[in-house]
Design a protein around this motif. Structure first.
Motif, PDB file in Angstrom:
ATOM      1  N   TYR A  66      -7.649  -8.338  11.937  1.00 20.42           N
ATOM      2  CA  TYR A  66      -6.775  -7.393  12.632  1.00 20.42           C
ATOM      3  C   TYR A  66      -5.859  -6.686  11.626  1.00 20.42           C
ATOM      4  N   ASN A  67      -5.481  -5.476  11.968  1.00 19.11           N
ATOM      5  CA  ASN A  67      -4.485  -4.703  11.217  1.00 19.11           C
ATOM      6  C   ASN A  67      -4.971  -4.348   9.816  1.00 19.11           C
ATOM      7  N   ALA A  68      -6.267  -4.051   9.678  1.00 20.33           N
ATOM      8  CA  ALA A  68      -6.804  -3.745   8.351  1.00 20.33           C
ATOM      9  C   ALA A  68      -7.415  -2.350   8.262  1.00 20.33           C
ATOM     10  N   PHE A  69      -7.190  -1.497   9.246  1.00 21.86           N
ATOM     11  CA  PHE A  69      -7.614  -0.100   9.155  1.00 21.86           C
ATOM     12  C   PHE A  69      -6.456   0.730   8.600  1.00 21.86           C
ATOM     13  N   LEU A  70      -6.816   1.796   7.878  1.00 19.78           N
ATOM     14  CA  LEU A  70      -5.815   2.718   7.348  1.00 19.78           C
ATOM     15  C   LEU A  70      -5.910   4.022   8.136  1.00 19.78           C
ATOM     16  N   GLU A  77       4.380   0.850   1.795  1.00 15.00           N
ATOM     17  CA  GLU A  77       4.295   0.056   3.027  1.00 15.00           C
ATOM     18  C   GLU A  77       3.787  -1.338   2.710  1.00 15.00           C
ATOM     19  N   LYS A  78       4.365  -2.313   3.360  1.00 15.20           N
ATOM     20  CA  LYS A  78       3.865  -3.677   3.265  1.00 15.20           C
ATOM     21  C   LYS A  78       2.974  -3.933   4.467  1.00 15.20           C
ATOM     22  N   ILE A 116       0.836  -1.189   0.000  1.00 14.14           N
ATOM     23  CA  ILE A 116       0.000   0.000   0.000  1.00 14.14           C
ATOM     24  C   ILE A 116       0.877   1.247   0.000  1.00 14.14           C
ATOM     25  N   LYS A 117       0.268   2.358  -0.387  1.00 13.37           N
ATOM     26  CA  LYS A 117       0.968   3.640  -0.377  1.00 13.37           C
ATOM     27  C   LYS A 117       0.254   4.555   0.599  1.00 13.37           C
ATOM     28  N   THR A 129      -9.581   7.979   9.814  1.00 11.92           N
ATOM     29  CA  THR A 129      -9.251   6.553   9.837  1.00 11.92           C
ATOM     30  C   THR A 129     -10.185   5.880   8.839  1.00 11.92           C
ATOM     31  N   HIS A 130      -9.625   5.044   7.960  1.00 12.01           N
ATOM     32  CA  HIS A 130     -10.422   4.479   6.880  1.00 12.01           C
ATOM     33  C   HIS A 130     -10.662   2.985   7.086  1.00 12.01           C
ATOM     34  N   PHE A 131     -11.924   2.594   6.933  1.00 15.15           N
ATOM     35  CA  PHE A 131     -12.271   1.184   6.782  1.00 15.15           C
ATOM     36  C   PHE A 131     -12.431   0.947   5.281  1.00 15.15           C
ATOM     37  N   TYR A 132     -11.597   0.083   4.731  1.00 16.13           N
ATOM     38  CA  TYR A 132     -11.527  -0.087   3.268  1.00 16.13           C
ATOM     39  C   TYR A 132     -11.473  -1.586   2.995  1.00 16.13           C
TER      40      TYR A 132
END
Length: 577
Positions: free
Chosen positions: A143-147, A89-90, A81-82, A153-156
């Motif tokens: 887990y660990n899936a929010f940006l 970022e990985k 992701i960017k 804060t994004h839920f995607y």
């Protein structure tokens, strides 16, 4: 329409066989990709938590058009992701608390889950097939899936990923927002279609009531293989807890700390149990009393080399036990050889490794009365004697070592093997292949260094002090001092050359005597002519080199190329569930 188009194209191309095959190939692919089922209705409920995770409940009404065992659900867990500031970022998300109601299921094993980019839930019974309608309910926690951005804060989340190999006829979903968060319809975006579509989807009706986004597909909705449905919800900054690692460096590079600690602990063990007490080299012109060259070579570097045992040959020669003769090659294509003649038996009290080596050379010839042996006759057979002699030398040398160190050495080898197996698993799971690649050479070096986990006792330290002083003298001896030693001891060169050989300094030692007008050893001869110190140096060096390679040579084993049927790359297979 698609079928009619290809039929017309086929006739216009005058029955082009290759095109016909292509057409049928495409239809075969479309048929295979459908996996013989359709998703008549999908309902997904998502429950966001302020604690930084969310729960997903997926319900599917499916119709199988051919006998199948069940379905599988694949979730991608590794992403590139960017971030908002443009940083790459990985991201690795975690899937936990999996449950499938009323069906047998299996999931990707923990180990494979950590090293792969996908997580699979496989549902069904291998001993049973089904056809027609079937309902599935899948639950899991993410887990660990929010940006986390600078403003929101994004839920995607892909409600329906594009790798579903079946069409979706209807899809509804809900997103449950934590009670402490107040949102409206301006905070949610729904996208559908092929990957990369950025326009808000017209195929969904969205409503918001009492903290729940309710999203329903319209009548003209249809999502084929390769198409996805994605929801984006913008949440207030700080409303969802960001689960950060306690120490970011540990998350990315913790393996380097573990390797460093492993090396440091090994150093501490070596410093206590492997490092000899400080030894001050005592200048000495002769080897320690009662130490033959093989033992001297072992004690100087704590291991028994072939050179240490080969050094016994000139040692025996100087004592009148054997005579050595160089036999030059008979023709241009021939090879030179060496003949060793037994003049008398070993003296009483000879060490076990001396006896093993001596009997290995002459033992089988005692009864026949033969006293001479050609070194070439020992080729591919003497190596077993040499190996046994090395073991006996090591065993005999233990009187000079601390017995505790030997136990620590064995414990270190076993411990390293166990630790390596554990770390291979841990590194691969938490840090990936790069950490494993780094572990291999570090482990190999430490395992090799265990040979130095030996420590001499007081007796061994005293002998080592004299040996180091004697070895140093061999390196730096001056002509005047050698003349004085030869005056007091005419056989000084003969009595010391075997030790120089064990120390790997024979050539250097012989050169120091070439200009001193002394005769070479009488126990060594050659039919090439008059033996001078210069000739002796060249001839004896060649003899020792050949003898060494012959005494350790072993017969080569037969080979079929190292492979077998079905044992190469490209393994695997295929089939449908």
């Amino acid at each position: 329409m698609l079928f009619n188009y290809f039929i017309k194209l086929k006739f216009n191309c005058r029955f082009n066989k290759k095109l016909v095959l292509l057409v049928f190939g495409i239809f075969f692919f479309l048929k295979a990709s459908s996996q013989d089922f359709t998703v008549d209705y999908a309902k997904v409920d998502i429950y966001l938590s302020e604690e930084g995770y969310f729960d997903v409940v997926e319900n599917y009404d499916i119709t199988f058009t051919a006998p199948k065992h069940g379905i599988y659900r694949t979730i991608q867990t590794q992403y590139d992701i960017k971030t908002e500031d443009g940083t790459d970022e990985k991201r690795k998300i975690d899937i936990e608390n999996i449950d499938v109601s009323k069906h047998k299921y299996s999931t990707t094993p923990f180990f494979a889950r950590k090293v792969s980019n996908d997580f699979e839930i496989k549902i069904g019974d291998k001993d049973k097939t089904i056809i027609g309608p079937e309902h599935y309910e899948i639950k899991y926690r993410v887990y660990n899936a929010f940006l986390y951005g600078e403003e929101n804060t994004h839920f995607y989340w892909n409600i329906k990923p594009d790798n579903w190999l079946a069409p979706f006829k209807k899809l509804d979903f809900t997103i449950h927002i934590p009670e402490s968060i107040d949102l409206d319809l301006d905070n949610i975006y729904v996208y559908s279609g092929e990957r990369g579509q950025s326009a808000v989807s017209p195929y969904f009706e969205v409503s918001y009531d009492d903290g729940v986004f309710l999203v329903k597909s319209t009548r003209n909705f249809n999502s084929a293989t390769g198409e996805s449905v994605t929801a984006l919800v913008k949440l207030p900054l700080g409303s969802i807890k960001e689960i950060k690692p306690f120490w970011p460096f540990w998350t990315d590079y913790g393996w380097t700390i573990i390797l460093g600690a492993l090396v440091f602990v090994f150093y501490l063990v070596w410093n206590k149990y492997g490092k000899d007490d400080k030894v001050i080299a005592t200048t000495s012109y002769f080897p320690p009393s009662g130490i033959d060259p093989a033992m001297a070579g072992y004690l100087i570097n704590d291991k028994g080399d072939t050179e240490d045992l080969i050094a016994l040959l000139p040692y025996w020669g100087e004592r009148g036990i054997i005579a050595i003769e160089e036999i030059p090659k008979e023709n241009w294509f021939g090879k030179s050889d060496t003949k060793i003649t037994r003049l008398r038996p070993l003296p009483e009290g000879a060490s076990p490794y001396e006896i093993e080596l001596f009997n290995g050379i002459f033992g089988s010839r005692y009864n026949s009365g033969e006293k001479s042996v050609l070194i070439s006759s020992l080729k591919n057979s003497f190596y077993t004697k040499m190996d046994k002699a090395k073991k006996l030398l090591k065993k005999q040398a233990q009187v000079y070592y601390d017995p505790k160190a030997n136990k620590v050495q064995i414990g270190a080898i076993v411990g390293l093997l166990i630790i390596d197996l554990i770390l291979l698993f841990v590194f691969l799971v938490f840090w990936g292949p790069i950490a494993v690649i780094a572990l291999v050479p570090v482990f190999a070096i430490l395992l090799y260094m265990t040979v130095h986990l030996v420590k001499k006792n007081a007796k061994g330290t005293q002998v080592l002090s004299e040996l180091k002083g004697f070895k140093q003298f061999i390196k730096i001896a001056e002509e005047n001092k050698l003349k004085m030693l030869l005056k007091d001891s005419p056989n000084y060169f003969e009595s010391t050359m075997s030790y120089a050989l064990a120390f790997g300094l024979l050539s250097n030692w012989v050169k120091k005597f070439e200009a001193l007008d002394i005769q070479p050893p009488t126990w060594y001869s050659s039919s090439t002519g008059v033996m001078t110190m210069n000739n002796f140096s060249r001839s004896f060096t060649n003899t020792i080199t050949t003898t060494k390679s012959t005494m350790v040579s072993s017969p080569s084993s037969s080979s079929s190329g190292g492979g077998s049927s079905g044992g190469g790359f490209g393994g695997g297979g295929g089939g449908s569930w």
